[in-house]
Write a protein that holds these residues in place. Structure first.
Motif, PDB file in Angstrom:
ATOM      1  N   SER A  18      12.852  -6.419  -0.306  1.00 15.78           N
ATOM      2  CA  SER A  18      13.209  -5.044  -0.623  1.00 15.78           C
ATOM      3  C   SER A  18      12.475  -4.092   0.314  1.00 15.78           C
ATOM      4  CB  SER A  18      12.813  -4.716  -2.065  1.00 15.78           C
ATOM      5  OG  SER A  18      12.908  -3.319  -2.295  1.00 15.78           O
ATOM      6  N   THR A  19      13.194  -3.084   0.788  1.00 16.93           N
ATOM      7  CA  THR A  19      12.577  -2.034   1.605  1.00 16.93           C
ATOM      8  C   THR A  19      12.855  -0.668   0.988  1.00 16.93           C
ATOM      9  OG1 THR A  19      14.506  -1.985   3.053  1.00 16.93           O
ATOM     10  CG2 THR A  19      12.631  -3.322   3.785  1.00 16.93           C
ATOM     11  N   ASP A  20      12.709  -0.569  -0.307  1.00 15.01           N
ATOM     12  CA  ASP A  20      12.892   0.699  -1.010  1.00 15.01           C
ATOM     13  C   ASP A  20      11.914   1.720  -0.433  1.00 15.01           C
ATOM     14  OD1 ASP A  20      12.893   2.842  -2.769  1.00 15.01           O
ATOM     15  OD2 ASP A  20      12.710   1.614  -4.571  1.00 15.01           O
ATOM     16  N   HIS A  21      12.441   2.744   0.216  1.00 15.42           N
ATOM     17  CA  HIS A  21      11.616   3.766   0.865  1.00 15.42           C
ATOM     18  C   HIS A  21      10.723   4.515  -0.117  1.00 15.42           C
ATOM     19  CE1 HIS A  21      14.663   3.169   3.984  1.00 15.42           C
ATOM     20  NE2 HIS A  21      13.799   3.697   4.831  1.00 15.42           N
ATOM     21  N   ASN A  22      11.113   4.553  -1.396  1.00 16.07           N
ATOM     22  CA  ASN A  22      10.367   5.302  -2.401  1.00 16.07           C
ATOM     23  C   ASN A  22       9.272   4.495  -3.094  1.00 16.07           C
ATOM     24  OD1 ASN A  22      11.887   7.716  -2.079  1.00 16.07           O
ATOM     25  ND2 ASN A  22      13.559   6.704  -3.166  1.00 16.07           N
ATOM     26  N   ASP A  23       9.151   3.225  -2.763  1.00 15.11           N
ATOM     27  CA  ASP A  23       8.134   2.362  -3.375  1.00 15.11           C
ATOM     28  C   ASP A  23       6.894   2.351  -2.492  1.00 15.11           C
ATOM     29  OD1 ASP A  23       6.538   0.326  -4.391  1.00 15.11           O
ATOM     30  OD2 ASP A  23       8.208  -1.044  -4.719  1.00 15.11           O
ATOM     31  N   PRO A  24       5.773   2.890  -2.969  1.00 10.98           N
ATOM     32  CA  PRO A  24       4.557   2.943  -2.152  1.00 10.98           C
ATOM     33  C   PRO A  24       4.084   1.563  -1.692  1.00 10.98           C
ATOM     34  CG  PRO A  24       4.220   4.083  -4.262  1.00 10.98           C
ATOM     35  CD  PRO A  24       5.594   3.475  -4.280  1.00 10.98           C
ATOM     36  N   ASN A  26       5.773  -0.785  -0.540  1.00 11.95           N
ATOM     37  CA  ASN A  26       6.524  -1.255   0.626  1.00 11.95           C
ATOM     38  C   ASN A  26       5.966  -0.727   1.940  1.00 11.95           C
ATOM     39  OD1 ASN A  26       8.242  -2.757  -0.952  1.00 11.95           O
ATOM     40  ND2 ASN A  26       9.825  -1.204  -1.045  1.00 11.95           N
ATOM     41  N   TRP A  27       5.052   0.213   1.867  1.00 18.22           N
ATOM     42  CA  TRP A  27       4.461   0.828   3.059  1.00 18.22           C
ATOM     43  C   TRP A  27       3.078   0.251   3.313  1.00 18.22           C
ATOM     44  CZ3 TRP A  27       7.105   4.381   5.972  1.00 18.22           C
ATOM     45  CH2 TRP A  27       8.295   4.869   5.423  1.00 18.22           C
ATOM     46  N   THR A  28       2.761  -0.024   4.560  1.00 22.93           N
ATOM     47  CA  THR A  28       1.457  -0.613   4.900  1.00 22.93           C
ATOM     48  C   THR A  28       0.299   0.298   4.530  1.00 22.93           C
ATOM     49  OG1 THR A  28       1.620   0.202   7.178  1.00 22.93           O
ATOM     50  CG2 THR A  28       2.349  -2.078   6.757  1.00 22.93           C
ATOM     51  N   GLY A  29       0.529   1.590   4.442  1.00 25.53           N
ATOM     52  CA  GLY A  29      -0.523   2.526   4.060  1.00 25.53           C
ATOM     53  C   GLY A  29      -0.669   2.719   2.558  1.00 25.53           C
ATOM     54  N   GLY A  30       0.209   2.105   1.774  1.00 24.22           N
ATOM     55  CA  GLY A  30       0.125   2.193   0.324  1.00 24.22           C
ATOM     56  C   GLY A  30       0.641   3.483  -0.285  1.00 24.22           C
ATOM     57  N   LYS A  31       1.216   4.345   0.527  1.00 24.51           N
ATOM     58  CA  LYS A  31       1.819   5.596   0.064  1.00 24.51           C
ATOM     59  C   LYS A  31       3.150   5.766   0.768  1.00 24.51           C
ATOM     60  CE  LYS A  31      -2.620   7.858  -0.544  1.00 24.51           C
ATOM     61  NZ  LYS A  31      -3.564   8.806   0.002  1.00 24.51           N
ATOM     62  N   VAL A  32       4.082   6.379   0.091  1.00 29.83           N
ATOM     63  CA  VAL A  32       5.398   6.616   0.694  1.00 29.83           C
ATOM     64  C   VAL A  32       5.211   7.399   1.991  1.00 29.83           C
ATOM     65  CG1 VAL A  32       7.622   7.752   0.401  1.00 29.83           C
ATOM     66  CG2 VAL A  32       6.606   6.522  -1.512  1.00 29.83           C
ATOM     67  N   GLY A  33       5.746   6.839   3.074  1.00 29.61           N
ATOM     68  CA  GLY A  33       5.672   7.469   4.385  1.00 29.61           C
ATOM     69  C   GLY A  33       4.391   7.191   5.157  1.00 29.61           C
ATOM     70  N   GLY A  39       8.125  -3.510   3.482  1.00 28.23           N
ATOM     71  CA  GLY A  39       8.790  -4.012   2.292  1.00 28.23           C
ATOM     72  C   GLY A  39       7.965  -4.935   1.429  1.00 28.23           C
ATOM     73  N   THR A  40       8.698  -5.558   0.513  1.00 22.01           N
ATOM     74  CA  THR A  40       8.136  -6.503  -0.453  1.00 22.01           C
ATOM     75  C   THR A  40       9.085  -7.690  -0.538  1.00 22.01           C
ATOM     76  OG1 THR A  40       7.182  -4.704  -1.751  1.00 22.01           O
ATOM     77  CG2 THR A  40       7.475  -6.797  -2.877  1.00 22.01           C
ATOM     78  N   LYS A  41       8.510  -8.865  -0.671  1.00 21.77           N
ATOM     79  CA  LYS A  41       9.322 -10.068  -0.866  1.00 21.77           C
ATOM     80  C   LYS A  41       8.544 -11.007  -1.781  1.00 21.77           C
ATOM     81  CE  LYS A  41      12.037 -13.477   1.712  1.00 21.77           C
ATOM     82  NZ  LYS A  41      12.336 -13.994   3.067  1.00 21.77           N
ATOM     83  N   TYR A  42       9.222 -11.501  -2.811  1.00 18.66           N
ATOM     84  CA  TYR A  42       8.597 -12.362  -3.827  1.00 18.66           C
ATOM     85  C   TYR A  42       7.378 -11.685  -4.452  1.00 18.66           C
ATOM     86  CZ  TYR A  42      11.327 -15.844  -1.243  1.00 18.66           C
ATOM     87  OH  TYR A  42      12.334 -16.517  -0.600  1.00 18.66           O
ATOM     88  N   GLY A  43       7.377 -10.359  -4.455  1.00 20.16           N
ATOM     89  CA  GLY A  43       6.254  -9.620  -5.010  1.00 20.16           C
ATOM     90  C   GLY A  43       5.090  -9.435  -4.063  1.00 20.16           C
ATOM     91  N   ASN A  47       1.646  -3.047   1.245  1.00 18.67           N
ATOM     92  CA  ASN A  47       0.399  -2.302   1.044  1.00 18.67           C
ATOM     93  C   ASN A  47      -0.792  -3.232   0.852  1.00 18.67           C
ATOM     94  OD1 ASN A  47       1.259  -3.068  -1.596  1.00 18.67           O
ATOM     95  ND2 ASN A  47       0.062  -1.421  -2.486  1.00 18.67           N
ATOM     96  N   THR A  48      -0.563  -4.410   0.315  1.00 20.41           N
ATOM     97  CA  THR A  48      -1.641  -5.379   0.101  1.00 20.41           C
ATOM     98  C   THR A  48      -1.790  -6.318   1.296  1.00 20.41           C
ATOM     99  OG1 THR A  48      -1.138  -5.301  -2.261  1.00 20.41           O
ATOM    100  CG2 THR A  48      -2.542  -7.099  -1.517  1.00 20.41           C
ATOM    101  N   TYR A  49      -0.700  -6.611   1.961  1.00 21.69           N
ATOM    102  CA  TYR A  49      -0.692  -7.526   3.109  1.00 21.69           C
ATOM    103  C   TYR A  49      -0.046  -6.839   4.311  1.00 21.69           C
ATOM    104  CZ  TYR A  49      -1.961 -10.945  -0.385  1.00 21.69           C
ATOM    105  OH  TYR A  49      -2.622 -11.609  -1.391  1.00 21.69           O
ATOM    106  N   PRO A  50      -0.701  -5.822   4.863  1.00 21.38           N
ATOM    107  CA  PRO A  50      -0.083  -5.023   5.936  1.00 21.38           C
ATOM    108  C   PRO A  50       0.163  -5.794   7.229  1.00 21.38           C
ATOM    109  CG  PRO A  50      -2.383  -4.406   5.638  1.00 21.38           C
ATOM    110  CD  PRO A  50      -2.040  -5.330   4.516  1.00 21.38           C
ATOM    111  N   ASN A  51      -0.548  -6.885   7.448  1.00 23.52           N
ATOM    112  CA  ASN A  51      -0.379  -7.647   8.691  1.00 23.52           C
ATOM    113  C   ASN A  51       0.552  -8.848   8.551  1.00 23.52           C
ATOM    114  OD1 ASN A  51      -2.180  -5.949  10.129  1.00 23.52           O
ATOM    115  ND2 ASN A  51      -3.878  -6.995   9.137  1.00 23.52           N
TER     116      ASN A  51
END
Length: 174
Positions: A18-24, A26-33, A39-43, A47-51
């Motif tokens: 999922s790459t829901d733009h509104n889900d914090p 999904n962003w490597t910085g942990g905040k929208v934008g 994104g997220t895959k399998y949970g 934001n937790t695994y930016p690399n």
């Protein structure tokens, strides 16, 4: 409860890519934008695994991450497995510290004793209570936490359904 059993339950709640733009998350910085939208895959979230290459993550890789970074690091040995599953699932969904703080509040800790650490004092206190009482109170704290979030209107239905499914598991686990 084994890790494999817990993982099978968890993955039933965690979706595909999922790459829901509104889900914090999904962003490597942990905040929208903030940062890169990975994104997220399998949970497993950016934001937790930016690399991590989230898009190409395999189920086997996700399982290993959940085992190493979440199950093993929770440190919940000595607590009834029905509580451990609920705590672990909450930690994955809302963060380890948040889940432990809610567990601590569920067993009556207040003030500086609500520190997000699953130490001997917390484990002893948890084990003084009936398993059902801990699970139900932890779930109540979990739901109160979710409803306090500004994103509840968007994601709340999924969180509440996850809690409902977990209550069904709790009924079988104890």
């Amino acid at each position: 409860m084994t890790f494999d059993q817990a993982f099978e339950r968890l993955i039933g709640h965690e979706g595909g890519y999922s790459t829901d733009h509104n889900d914090p998350g999904n962003w490597t910085g942990g905040k929208v934008g903030s940062g890169t939208l990975k994104g997220t895959k399998y949970g497993i979230a950016a934001n937790t695994y930016p690399n991590l290459d989230i898009k190409n993550l395999t189920l086997a890789q996700a399982k290993q991450i959940y085992k190493t970074d979440w199950w093993d690091k929770l440190g919940a040995d000595g607590i009834h497995s029905a509580i451990v599953f609920q705590l672990w699932d909450f930690a994955i969904n809302a963060g380890r510290d948040r889940a432990i703080k809610e567990l601590q509040q569920a067993v009556g800790f207040t003030g500086s004793n609500v520190d997000g650490k699953l130490g001997p004092m917390t484990k002893t206190k948890v084990n003084e209570f009936d398993v059902n009482d801990v699970i139900l109170t932890l779930m109540a704290e979990r739901l109160k936490f979710y409803t306090s979030l500004s994103t509840f209107g968007t994601y709340g239905k999924g969180w509440v359904n996850r809690c409902a499914d977990n209550l069904k598991y709790a009924a079988k686990d104890n």
